[in-house]
Write a protein that holds these residues in place. Sequence first.
Motif, short mmCIF file in Angstrom:
data_model
loop_
_atom_site.label_atom_id
_atom_site.label_comp_id
_atom_site.label_asym_id
_atom_site.label_seq_id
_atom_site.Cartn_x
_atom_site.Cartn_y
_atom_site.Cartn_z
N LYS A 145 0.84 -1.20 0.00
CA LYS A 145 0.00 0.00 0.00
C LYS A 145 0.87 1.24 0.00
O LYS A 145 1.96 1.25 0.59
N ILE A 146 0.35 2.27 -0.64
CA ILE A 146 1.04 3.55 -0.68
C ILE A 146 0.09 4.64 -0.20
O ILE A 146 -1.13 4.49 -0.25
N MET A 147 0.67 5.73 0.27
CA MET A 147 -0.09 6.95 0.63
C MET A 147 0.27 7.99 -0.43
O MET A 147 1.44 8.31 -0.63
N ILE A 148 -0.77 8.49 -1.10
CA ILE A 148 -0.55 9.44 -2.18
C ILE A 148 -1.51 10.62 -2.02
O ILE A 148 -2.64 10.45 -1.59
N SER A 149 -1.03 11.80 -2.35
CA SER A 149 -1.85 13.01 -2.27
C SER A 149 -2.36 13.36 -3.67
O SER A 149 -1.57 13.54 -4.59
N VAL A 150 -3.69 13.47 -3.80
CA VAL A 150 -4.31 13.86 -5.05
C VAL A 150 -5.32 14.95 -4.74
O VAL A 150 -6.20 14.76 -3.90
N ASN A 151 -5.19 16.09 -5.39
CA ASN A 151 -6.07 17.24 -5.17
C ASN A 151 -6.13 17.66 -3.70
O ASN A 151 -7.18 18.02 -3.19
N GLY A 152 -5.02 17.56 -3.01
CA GLY A 152 -4.95 18.01 -1.63
C GLY A 152 -5.45 17.01 -0.60
O GLY A 152 -5.49 17.31 0.58
#
Length: 188
Positions: A145-152
């Motif tokens: 699993k990854i943590m990703i920021s999309v549109n804040g």
Amino acid sequence: MELLNNLPYLLTSFWYIAIPTTLIFIIQAIITFTGLDLIDNIESDFDADLNSGSSDFQLFSLRNLINFLLGFSWTGISFYKTINNQPLLIILSLIMGVLFVLLFFFIIKQVQKLAEDNSFKITNTLHKTAEVYLTIPENKKGKGKIMISVNGAFHELEAMTENNQITSGSVVKVIKIENNNILIVETI
């Protein structure tokens, strides 16, 4: 209107502009807040695109004319007794009229931002960096699993790699999407 006839000519002019303009502005506000918004369906003969973008703002419209006249006339009325120099008063009134139009433009831009679609789309993760949350096994032998920021906003998504194992805490880049829900990543 007999009261207006006893006033100086310039002040009378400001009042003759302010009264109908204010009434039209109130009607526009009521129509806008009730959701009818019929005024926007009136088309002008010409448009002016201010920023060559996809803006719905028209420089020459009934609404902007009303905003300009509202600022112009009420500024003239408000400062008539304070500013004795009539050309200066007219210039100040013109400037305030333009500022009213610009203020309206700014408010409309802020309201349009509220209407933007900021829903999450997995395609928006392509070529973005993320942090590995759970270790990703090597050569697509399992999912991490990854943590990703999309549109804040941060999202925890499943990910795989085509290379060596990627440990928790590593920074990765999304290179493609498989099955519309699994991200393929590589270390940076």
